[in-house]
Design an enzyme around this catalytic site. Structure first.
Site, short mmCIF file in Angstrom:
data_model
loop_
_atom_site.label_atom_id
_atom_site.label_comp_id
_atom_site.label_asym_id
_atom_site.label_seq_id
_atom_site.Cartn_x
_atom_site.Cartn_y
_atom_site.Cartn_z
N ALA A 50 0.85 -1.19 0.00
CA ALA A 50 0.00 0.00 0.00
C ALA A 50 0.88 1.24 0.00
O ALA A 50 1.44 1.63 1.03
CB ALA A 50 -0.92 -0.01 1.22
N ASN A 92 1.61 5.44 -1.43
CA ASN A 92 0.88 6.71 -1.37
C ASN A 92 -0.05 6.92 -2.55
O ASN A 92 -1.07 7.59 -2.43
CB ASN A 92 1.89 7.87 -1.30
CG ASN A 92 2.58 7.95 0.04
OD1 ASN A 92 1.94 8.14 1.07
ND2 ASN A 92 3.89 7.80 0.04
N VAL A 143 -0.80 -2.17 -4.49
CA VAL A 143 -0.50 -3.27 -5.40
C VAL A 143 -0.77 -4.59 -4.69
O VAL A 143 -0.31 -4.82 -3.57
CB VAL A 143 0.97 -3.22 -5.87
CG1 VAL A 143 1.28 -4.40 -6.78
CG2 VAL A 143 1.26 -1.90 -6.58
N ASP A 158 8.43 0.28 2.21
CA ASP A 158 8.81 -0.03 0.83
C ASP A 158 10.31 0.05 0.63
O ASP A 158 10.91 -0.77 -0.09
CB ASP A 158 8.08 0.89 -0.15
CG ASP A 158 8.24 2.38 0.18
OD1 ASP A 158 8.66 2.71 1.31
OD2 ASP A 158 7.94 3.20 -0.70
N ARG A 159 10.97 0.99 1.29
CA ARG A 159 12.41 1.15 1.14
C ARG A 159 13.18 0.00 1.78
O ARG A 159 14.18 -0.48 1.24
CB ARG A 159 12.85 2.49 1.74
CG ARG A 159 12.13 3.68 1.10
CD ARG A 159 12.45 4.99 1.77
NE ARG A 159 13.76 5.48 1.38
CZ ARG A 159 14.28 6.61 1.87
NH1 ARG A 159 13.59 7.33 2.74
NH2 ARG A 159 15.48 7.01 1.46
N ASP A 195 14.22 3.97 -6.56
CA ASP A 195 12.82 3.56 -6.69
C ASP A 195 12.00 4.76 -7.16
O ASP A 195 11.89 5.78 -6.47
CB ASP A 195 12.29 3.07 -5.34
CG ASP A 195 10.92 2.40 -5.47
OD1 ASP A 195 10.20 2.67 -6.45
OD2 ASP A 195 10.56 1.62 -4.57
N THR A 225 5.84 7.65 -5.88
CA THR A 225 5.30 8.98 -5.60
C THR A 225 6.45 9.93 -5.28
O THR A 225 6.49 11.06 -5.77
CB THR A 225 4.31 8.91 -4.42
OG1 THR A 225 3.30 7.95 -4.71
CG2 THR A 225 3.66 10.26 -4.19
#
Length: 258
Positions: A7, A9, A13, A110-111, A130, A133
């Site tokens: 999830a 910003n 997915v 995510d990072r 990456d 957003t």
């Protein structure tokens, strides 16, 4: 089969993962108000189109940088897939890697997942770029430790800010300008050049400065929706890995079972 949910910003997915292979993936615009029931109606139809059923999902893992979206995704897992969702970074799905920064709790999920997957795929010191957003550039050392990085506005965010703030500028698509010239003859040409080549120059410049600071050979990995587009117009990337975040979720799930 694992349902991995990232999830972000801008989008959420969903991906089906089995034996480290992504069998199917779908995305929907991020909206913290979207209920578990709404997710389920949408997702069950997409599962059926790919030849799967809800019963094929035996585990769910969620990573999010939008805390308000988490609850409804947890309800989706429990109500419609009859499993308790694992949350990336929380027991039993702890990161399992060192976050060598001043405030480890503030690093986006995510990072960290990108770092986990990139280290599993590529040995040595890494820079992971990456395109989301925000555009992030993260350093992962040879041991797999996350060492910090850079956050810059994403290209779509930059373009939206430009168009919003300047009344006479038109909306344009994110694409490479024709040719390699950097002197535009029309307003749209000038915008394409500024956005696209400006972004390429930013990435090349930041990667160069990061490499100089690291002081050792570094491999540069690119991920995110625009990775392929930029890869065709710069030599700064050594490898493209479009699905690092989902791959990281799959690896984290495997570790949680050990």
């Amino acid at each position: 089969m694992l349902l991995a949910i990232d999830a972000g910003n801008t989008n959420v997915v969903f991906a089906l993962v089995k034996d480290r292979e992504i069998r199917a993936r779908w995305r929907i615009a991020t909206d913290p108000r979207r209920t578990a029931d709404e997710y389920a109606v949408w997702l069950h139809q997409l599962l059926a189109l790919e030849g799967y059923a809800a019963g094929d999902v035996t585990a769910v893992i969620v990573a999010t940088v939008v805390p308000k979206a988490l609850h409804n995704l947890q309800v989706l897992a429990s109500k419609y897939f009859r499993v308790e969702a694992l949350i990336a970074g929380e027991a039993p799905a702890e990161w399992g890697v060192a976050l060598d920064v001043v405030e480890p709790k503030t690093v986006g999920a995510d990072r960290v997942l990108d770092a986990i997957a990139a280290h599993a795929l590529h040995p040595g010191d890494l820079i992971v770029v990456d395109f989301g957003t925000a555009t992030t550039l993260d350093v992962v050392d040879y041991s797999g430790a996350y060492k910090g990085g850079i956050i810059a506005p994403g290209i779509n965010l930059s373009l939206e800010a430009l168009v919003t703030a300047a009344a006479k500028l038109p909306r344009i698509a994110i694409e490479a300008p024709e040719g390699r010239g950097v002197i535009g003859r029309t307003t749209e040409e000038q915008m394409h050049i500024g956005i696209f080549w400006g972004y390429v120059a930013m990435i090349e410049g930041l990667v160069g400065r990061m490499k100089a600071e690291i002081g050792r050979p570094v491999k540069v990995i690119s991920t995110g929706g625009l990775a392929v587009l930029f890869n065709d117009h710069t030599s700064v990337f050594d490898a493209i890995e479009p699905d690092l975040t989902i791959q990281g979720l799959g690896l984290l799930y495997e570790r949680s079972r050990i």
